[in-house]
Design a protein around this motif. Sequence first.
Motif, PDB file in Angstrom:
ATOM      1  N   GLY A 154       0.817  -1.210   0.000  1.00  0.00           N
ATOM      2  CA  GLY A 154       0.000   0.000   0.000  1.00  0.00           C
ATOM      3  C   GLY A 154       0.843   1.248   0.000  1.00  0.00           C
ATOM      4  N   ASP A 155       0.178   2.379   0.124  1.00  0.00           N
ATOM      5  CA  ASP A 155       0.833   3.690   0.116  1.00  0.00           C
ATOM      6  C   ASP A 155       0.756   4.397   1.461  1.00  0.00           C
ATOM      7  N   GLU A 156      -0.204   4.011   2.292  1.00  0.00           N
ATOM      8  CA  GLU A 156      -0.429   4.716   3.546  1.00  0.00           C
ATOM      9  C   GLU A 156       0.369   4.064   4.669  1.00  0.00           C
ATOM     10  N   HIS A 157       1.381   4.767   5.161  1.00  0.00           N
ATOM     11  CA  HIS A 157       2.218   4.237   6.227  1.00  0.00           C
ATOM     12  C   HIS A 157       1.448   4.229   7.550  1.00  0.00           C
ATOM     13  N   ARG A 158       1.929   3.415   8.483  1.00  0.00           N
ATOM     14  CA  ARG A 158       1.266   3.303   9.777  1.00  0.00           C
ATOM     15  C   ARG A 158       2.254   3.626  10.889  1.00  0.00           C
ATOM     16  N   HIS A 159       1.904   4.617  11.695  1.00  0.00           N
ATOM     17  CA  HIS A 159       2.785   5.049  12.784  1.00  0.00           C
ATOM     18  C   HIS A 159       2.311   4.450  14.098  1.00  0.00           C
ATOM     19  N   HIS A 160       3.227   3.822  14.811  1.00  0.00           N
ATOM     20  CA  HIS A 160       2.918   3.231  16.111  1.00  0.00           C
ATOM     21  C   HIS A 160       3.582   4.075  17.195  1.00  0.00           C
ATOM     22  N   ASP A 161       2.761   4.646  18.059  1.00  0.00           N
ATOM     23  CA  ASP A 161       3.248   5.509  19.137  1.00  0.00           C
ATOM     24  C   ASP A 161       2.872   4.902  20.484  1.00  0.00           C
ATOM     25  N   ARG A 162       3.848   4.697  21.348  1.00  0.00           N
ATOM     26  CA  ARG A 162       3.672   4.127  22.678  1.00  0.00           C
ATOM     27  C   ARG A 162       2.993   2.747  22.652  1.00  0.00           C
ATOM     28  N   PRO A 163       3.485   1.819  21.812  1.00  0.00           N
ATOM     29  CA  PRO A 163       2.888   0.481  21.788  1.00  0.00           C
ATOM     30  C   PRO A 163       3.078  -0.222  23.131  1.00  0.00           C
TER      31      PRO A 163
END
Length: 216
Positions: free
Chosen positions: A151-160
């Motif tokens: 895909g094109d939409e990145h996924r940001h993970h904050d404080r997993p």
Amino acid sequence: MTEADFLTATRTFYDAIAEDYARLFEDEMARRPLERAVLRVFAELAGGAGPVADLGCGPGRTTARLAALGLDVFGVDLSESMLAIARRENPGLRFERGSMLELDLPDGALSGAVSFYSSIHLPEDRLPALFAEFHRVLAPGAPLLITFQAGDEHRHHDRPFGHPVALTFLRRRPDDMAALLTRAGFALHSRTVREADPALGETSPQAFLLARRGAA
């Protein structure tokens, strides 16, 4: 971002979440029949003729599955916390700390290599260098398996899991990744994309590219 910056960010992220990550994904392969099938095809192509590397091995689950398929496999990862889990769960296998961008291996040393969702943190402009390094360490004709979220939409993970860390997971287009592999001297063997499975918490299709290193 310099190479040192993104490598440090990735190592710090996975060092922090290693135990939680390993628990969350403890039985993930049992729910992923296509992934198991792709690994079987890779193992057959690698043929058990020599060492195989699981690059970005994390807690070593893919390494262990490849070993069960008869391969002489070892794992490499940036995160010492992930490697500690891999060694604890697989005392008979070898795991080393290192960067995929600069592998401590001679030219043509490997009969196969797997990058199982481990290229997803490298900036796009570092991918040609990554694939060049894969090409360097693989023997002519050896298979390479690369998996990633498509895909094109990145996924940001904050404080997993509540840890004070953050990291962006970069999604790629399969056609773009295939073109980069071809430019690096690989011949594409197969291209598989399956749709996202909400039951697995997925929000994007999953891509599997299997290629062989060229003779030159």
